[in-house]
Motif scaffolding. Structure first.
Motif, PDB file in Angstrom:
ATOM      1  N   PHE A  18       1.163  -1.494   0.013  1.00  0.00           N
ATOM      2  CA  PHE A  18       0.697   0.030   0.017  1.00  0.00           C
ATOM      3  C   PHE A  18       0.400   1.765  -0.280  1.00  0.00           C
ATOM      4  N   GLU A  19       1.858   1.284   0.856  1.00  0.00           N
ATOM      5  CA  GLU A  19       2.709   2.439   0.862  1.00  0.00           C
ATOM      6  C   GLU A  19       3.256   2.836  -0.597  1.00  0.00           C
ATOM      7  N   ARG A  20       3.665   1.242  -2.120  1.00  0.00           N
ATOM      8  CA  ARG A  20       3.849   1.420  -2.774  1.00  0.00           C
ATOM      9  C   ARG A  20       2.793   2.271  -3.625  1.00  0.00           C
ATOM     10  N   SER A  21       1.895   1.878  -3.608  1.00  0.00           N
ATOM     11  CA  SER A  21       0.627   2.342  -4.277  1.00  0.00           C
ATOM     12  C   SER A  21       0.205   3.455  -3.686  1.00  0.00           C
ATOM     13  N   PHE A  25      -1.564   5.888  -7.356  1.00  0.00           N
ATOM     14  CA  PHE A  25      -2.514   5.442  -7.359  1.00  0.00           C
ATOM     15  C   PHE A  25      -2.633   7.133  -6.506  1.00  0.00           C
ATOM     16  N   VAL A  26      -3.885   7.643  -6.665  1.00  0.00           N
ATOM     17  CA  VAL A  26      -4.690   8.529  -5.276  1.00  0.00           C
ATOM     18  C   VAL A  26      -5.281   8.549  -4.224  1.00  0.00           C
ATOM     19  N   ASP A  27      -5.761   7.363  -4.163  1.00  0.00           N
ATOM     20  CA  ASP A  27      -5.788   6.591  -2.989  1.00  0.00           C
ATOM     21  C   ASP A  27      -5.098   5.504  -2.699  1.00  0.00           C
ATOM     22  N   GLY A  28      -4.466   5.108  -3.104  1.00  0.00           N
ATOM     23  CA  GLY A  28      -3.912   3.647  -3.071  1.00  0.00           C
ATOM     24  C   GLY A  28      -4.313   2.513  -3.748  1.00  0.00           C
TER      25      GLY A  28
END
Length: 449
Positions: A18-21, A25-28
């Motif tokens: 999730f840290e990478r995403s 991505f604007v909200d992960g």
């Protein structure tokens, strides 16, 4: 709890992903429907009825990619069919035999489906079904069920997520925008109907009949409560559509899994058009518009430009066609009987657990679909099914409790079973629910407060 810690059922690898995403991505995530607490659980693989996350944790999957995976994960016939097709080509600017095979199966199975047309998603199927109704009738407006979800098309998003603050009177539901900036002209062209309001629905349709091209109905709308339609409501909708020459559209993108012939046949609805998706693609992207040939003729391009042009680079792509055919062929009557037996067993067990604890809960659903409501009385429509703040909190805690027990339970939507599930899986779900009611009496008491 910070934005990347997550509930204790979310592992370290999911947190790192999730840290990478969040950088790209604007909200992960890339789907608003992805559930997070407050971050999502990342999937590594699936096998049968089970999902494995990046940390190697195993979960009984009651989501099934939003009810799509009726045979669970890694279904061997689908893998074999797709693997073979990959060697022959992934897509062409030409038709293939695979699309005829899948079309013949669906047309031969579902009463009222004389011809069919494939697209890429359920949203696209609903969009083109509505356009077909407009082309057929020459009218522009539609009627739809308040709170029902039909995908990402402006007109069907109206009143999809209305609340007590804005949904208007019971006798005259308001057209509520789904997002900021939704055109006022769209709101003006949608007539919301209350589900199971047989006494009022015919009158409301008659008042707007001169401008209605279609009535869009999910026979058992998932996000509006997964409530069964009453025979009186089905009959009222049917009469109103026939009397005023309005195209009746049954959205079975999700509810098609309710039986061998689908949800409309199960509930006595006889629509002019159907929309399909999810299970008919075997886990690959798909959608379909189907129904009476008279209405479907608006797509006919054999004599030149049709009344309704419809294309799509990936429509009827051979990978989805062969995957869908393998999945649907395996969904014979015996498979549906198995799912019906499992569903009945689970709903009965959940009801027994509720009675044992005298808890203010109820359970809706049929066949392989079910939904737990934090309400003592089973809701009859979207308004009654809409949870209060306290009820929503209880359901979030229930989902967390299930995750700790190794079960993925969707929040605020239908949960589903799959053919590889066993009675042991069903008993696990009932046991987890029993443990929740036994140990979280504080939450249960909050519902009565």
């Amino acid at each position: 709890m910070t934005g990347t810690e997550g509930h204790n059922s979310i592992g370290r690898a999911s947190r790192e992903a999730f840290e990478r995403s969040r950088r790209v991505f604007v909200d992960g995530t890339t789907r608003v429907t992805i559930e997070r607490d407050p971050i999502p659980r990342y999937a590594a693989r699936g096998a049968g009825a089970y999902l494995f996350d990046l940390d190697g944790r195993r979960f009984l999957d009651l989501n099934g990619n939003f009810t799509t995976l009726i045979h669970g994960h890694g279904f061997a016939p689908v893998i074999s069919a797709v693997t073979s097709q990959l060697r022959s080509g992934t897509c062409f600017a030409n038709p293939t035999l695979a699309e005829i095979d899948l079309a013949e199966l669906i047309c031969g199975r579902v009463p009222g489906v004389e011809t069919i047309r494939f697209v890429n998603t359920g949203s696209e199927a609903v969009m083109f079904a509505i356009k077909a109704a407009r082309a057929f009738t020459g009218r522009a407006s539609i009627a739809k069920i308040e709170g029902a979800y039909h995908g990402a098309y402006d007109w069907v998003e109206v009143s999809q997520s209305s609340t007590p603050d804005d949904w208007g009177p019971e006798s005259d539901p308001a057209s509520v925008p789904y997002y900021r900036g939704m055109p006022a002209s769209v709101l003006d062209q949608v007539v919301p109907l209350r589900f199971n309001d047989a006494a009022r629905v015919e009158q409301r349709i008659a008042e707007h009949a001169h401008r209605l091209a279609a009535i869009v109905v999910d026979p058992m709308p998932s996000r509006a409560g997964l409530i069964a339609p009453t025979p009186e409501f089905v009959a009222a909708i049917q009469r109103a559509a026939a009397r005023h020459g309005i195209v009746l559209i049954a959205d079975e993108v999700l509810s098609f899994r309710q039986g061998f012939e689908g949800a409309s046949a199960r509930h006595g609805l006889k629509p002019d058009l159907f929309t399909f998706g999810k299970i008919i693609g075997g886990g690959l992207p798909i959608g379909a518009i189907a129904g009476h040939r008279e209405v479907m003729k608006v797509f006919d391009a054999s004599g030149g430009r049709p009344l309704l042009p419809q294309g799509g680079t990936f429509s009827a792509n051979p990978l989805s066609m062969v995957a869908g055919l393998a999945s649907m062929t395996a969904l014979d009557q015996a498979a549906f009987d198995h799912l019906e037996t499992l569903g009945d067993r689970l709903r009965t067990q959940l009801g027994s657990v509720i009675a044992r604890h005298r808890a203010p809960f109820s359970v809706s659903g049929v066949a392989s679909l079910f939904r737990i409501h934090p309400k003592a009385t089973l809701p009859r429509d979207f308004r009654e099914a809409t949870p209060s703040a306290a009820e929503a909190h209880v359901m979030k805690e229930l989902t967390r409790s299930f995750a700790e027990a190794g079960i993925v339970l969707p929040v605020g939507a239908a949960a589903c079973l799959s053919t590889p599930m066993t009675t042991g899986d069903i008993d696990l779900v009932a046991s987890a629910f029993n443990d929740f009611l036994a140990t979280r009496t504080d939450l249960i008491e909050s519902l009565a407060a």
